[in-house]
Design a protein around this motif. Structure first.
Motif, mmCIF file in Angstrom:
data_model
loop_
_atom_site.group_PDB
_atom_site.id
_atom_site.type_symbol
_atom_site.label_atom_id
_atom_site.label_comp_id
_atom_site.label_asym_id
_atom_site.label_seq_id
_atom_site.Cartn_x
_atom_site.Cartn_y
_atom_site.Cartn_z
ATOM 1 N N THR A 29 0.817 -1.227 0.000
ATOM 2 C CA THR A 29 0.000 0.000 0.000
ATOM 3 C C THR A 29 0.845 1.270 0.000
ATOM 4 O O THR A 29 0.391 2.305 -0.462
ATOM 5 C CB THR A 29 -0.941 0.044 1.226
ATOM 6 O OG1 THR A 29 -0.146 -0.156 2.401
ATOM 7 C CG2 THR A 29 -2.006 -1.029 1.144
ATOM 8 N N ARG A 30 2.072 1.177 0.520
ATOM 9 C CA ARG A 30 2.910 2.384 0.560
ATOM 10 C C ARG A 30 3.337 2.813 -0.837
ATOM 11 O O ARG A 30 3.857 3.896 -1.019
ATOM 12 C CB ARG A 30 4.152 2.138 1.425
ATOM 13 C CG ARG A 30 3.876 2.202 2.909
ATOM 14 C CD ARG A 30 5.070 1.725 3.702
ATOM 15 N NE ARG A 30 5.359 0.324 3.466
ATOM 16 C CZ ARG A 30 6.521 -0.262 3.746
ATOM 17 N NH1 ARG A 30 7.491 0.442 4.263
ATOM 18 N NH2 ARG A 30 6.704 -1.549 3.505
ATOM 19 N N GLN A 87 -0.676 -17.233 -1.946
ATOM 20 C CA GLN A 87 -1.364 -16.775 -0.732
ATOM 21 C C GLN A 87 -2.591 -16.000 -1.221
ATOM 22 O O GLN A 87 -2.467 -14.921 -1.795
ATOM 23 C CB GLN A 87 -0.464 -15.860 0.109
ATOM 24 C CG GLN A 87 -1.091 -15.459 1.433
ATOM 25 C CD GLN A 87 -0.330 -14.331 2.149
ATOM 26 O OE1 GLN A 87 0.386 -13.553 1.537
ATOM 27 N NE2 GLN A 87 -0.509 -14.253 3.453
ATOM 28 N N GLY A 132 -0.912 -11.602 6.298
ATOM 29 C CA GLY A 132 0.270 -11.335 7.110
ATOM 30 C C GLY A 132 1.491 -12.134 6.665
ATOM 31 O O GLY A 132 1.365 -13.159 5.980
HETATM 32 P P1 UTP Z 1 5.162 -5.382 4.364
HETATM 33 O O1 UTP Z 1 5.095 -5.291 5.821
HETATM 34 O O2 UTP Z 1 6.117 -4.481 3.664
HETATM 35 O O3 UTP Z 1 3.669 -5.167 3.813
HETATM 36 O O4 UTP Z 1 5.455 -6.884 3.977
HETATM 37 P P2 UTP Z 1 3.134 -4.933 2.351
HETATM 38 O O5 UTP Z 1 1.675 -5.211 2.386
HETATM 39 O O6 UTP Z 1 3.900 -5.716 1.339
HETATM 40 O O7 UTP Z 1 3.432 -3.381 2.040
HETATM 41 P P3 UTP Z 1 2.774 -2.043 2.643
HETATM 42 O O8 UTP Z 1 3.307 -1.926 4.032
HETATM 43 O O9 UTP Z 1 1.291 -2.192 2.566
HETATM 44 O O10 UTP Z 1 3.275 -0.966 1.727
HETATM 45 C C1 UTP Z 1 6.742 -7.456 4.157
HETATM 46 C C2 UTP Z 1 6.920 -8.619 3.202
HETATM 47 O O11 UTP Z 1 5.955 -9.622 3.454
HETATM 48 C C3 UTP Z 1 5.196 -9.924 2.292
HETATM 49 C C4 UTP Z 1 5.341 -8.706 1.401
HETATM 50 O O12 UTP Z 1 5.164 -9.043 0.051
HETATM 51 C C5 UTP Z 1 6.746 -8.245 1.730
HETATM 52 O O13 UTP Z 1 7.730 -8.988 1.017
HETATM 53 N N1 UTP Z 1 3.797 -10.208 2.708
HETATM 54 C C6 UTP Z 1 3.190 -9.409 3.632
HETATM 55 C C7 UTP Z 1 3.129 -11.279 2.156
HETATM 56 O O14 UTP Z 1 3.669 -12.020 1.297
HETATM 57 N N2 UTP Z 1 1.836 -11.530 2.549
HETATM 58 C C8 UTP Z 1 1.208 -10.754 3.475
HETATM 59 O O15 UTP Z 1 0.037 -11.051 3.796
HETATM 60 C C9 UTP Z 1 1.903 -9.665 4.026
#
Ligand code: UTP
Length: 302
Positions: free
Chosen positions: A20-21, A108, A113
């Motif tokens: 989302t960022r 997934q 998460g």
């Molecule tokens: P982040 O905490 O950066 O979250 O995930 P995000 O959703 O990718 O990005 P923002 O914060 O909304 O911008 C850390 C890592 O965990 C993976 C992401 O792809 C990233 O590599 N992840 C996170 C998953 O594969 N599944 C999830 O449900 C959450």
């Protein structure tokens, strides 16, 4: 001790987050496909795994699965075109990565998460220790960060997390550890035995300034620990909470790794990484440096 400790052969790359960022760029494409100069983030992570001796790659995908799969697949059409145009160097760059890895994908369906994403890799990993790489953390180091973690794993045979000191006012963006230093290879300030872990604490509740960065060596009992972990912060199944569970049954270590880490999942971090990586390129660095010198940095915003 070495010899009894099982070898790490597999690396799991969670790439199913919502990113989302980085919207709207990540609406139809995972952030792991954002390019730093000319390579997607995930390729930097996979090259780090290869340079650390790990060639079996598991990618956990969500939306935009095809972009990742196509990237690591053979593209006959593109290769044919490059060949017929005599672009042998580009052809080699395109081919190299798919030749070097053995990659499997697991889906997934919902972004529940990081812990949940890792759990999706359970069947593909089996009963072996494995590495986990969050490829939006890009690490530039002399020795690949994963290799540094493997050295600690190969000694202790337990989970090892990458740690970095973070200023207090930024600590709430990370998983944070309470840890005691242990003497390793004659040094007493790089390897830690972890006492506790907490996901995204308020600065006043943070047990230390040591944050967990996106590189892990995990033993397969982390899957059982994750299965026993309910949703935590943000309603997500957090890897940090799973590791906290695991701590009841076996020690976990942390390594303050050598290197520079860029948070490329964040816009400013991504820009910093782009500049640093571009400046280092033989084919671009000189011209780019010259361009940067010409930029009027004190210009007021439009
Ligand atoms: P982040 O905490 O950066 O979250 O995930 P995000 O959703 O990718 O990005 P923002 O914060 O909304 O911008 C850390 C890592 O965990 C993976 C992401 O792809 C990233 O590599 N992840 C996170 C998953 O594969 N599944 C999830 O449900 C959450």
């Amino acid at each position: 001790m070495v010899g009894m400790i099982p070898t790490v052969r597999k690396a799991v790359f969670p790439a199913a987050g919502l990113g989302t960022r980085f919207l709207p760029a990540t609406k139809a494409m995972p952030k792991e496909m954002l390019p730093l100069v000319d390579k997607p983030l995930i390729q930097y992570g996979i090259e780090e795994a290869i340079h650390s001796g790990i060639h079996n790659i598991v990618i956990v995908t969500g939306r935009g699965k095809t972009a990742i799969e196509d990237h690591f697949d053979v593209s006959f059409e593109l290769e044919h075109l490059l060949e017929s145009r005599g672009k042998s160097q580009t052809l080699q760059a395109v081919r190299e990565i798919s030749d070097m890895i053995d990659v499997a994908y697991v889906r997934q369906k919902e972004a529940l998460g990081l812990g949940h994403a890792i759990l999706r890799a359970k069947d593909l990993v089996g009963h072996e220790p494995f590495a986990a790489v969050l490829s939006d953390d890009v690490i530039d180091s002399r020795v690949p960060c994963l290799r540094q973690l493997l050295d600690v794993y190969e000694y202790f045979g337990c989970c090892v997390l990458a740690l970095m000191e973070v200023p207090r006012d930024q600590i709430s963006a990370y998983g944070v550890v309470a840890a005691d230093p242990v003497v390793h290879n004659g040094a007493s300030d790089t390897v830690f035995r972890i006492r506790d872990l907490v996901e995204k604490p308020r600065p006043e509740d943070a047990p230390s300034n040591l944050a967990i960065i996106g590189r892990y060596i995990l033993t397969s009992d982390v899957f059982e620990a994750l299965e026993a972990t309910g949703p935590g912060r943000g309603g997500e199944i957090q890897l940090t909470d799973g590791l906290r569970h695991l701590l009841h049954t076996r020690p976990i270590f942390g390594l303050k790794f050598e290197g520079t880490r860029f948070d490329a999942g964040d816009k400013l971090g991504f820009l910093k990484a782009t500049v640093e990586f571009a400046l280092r390129r033989d084919d671009l660095g000189e011209d780019f440096r010259e361009y940067l010198r010409s930029v009027q940095l004190d210009r007021s915003p439009v």
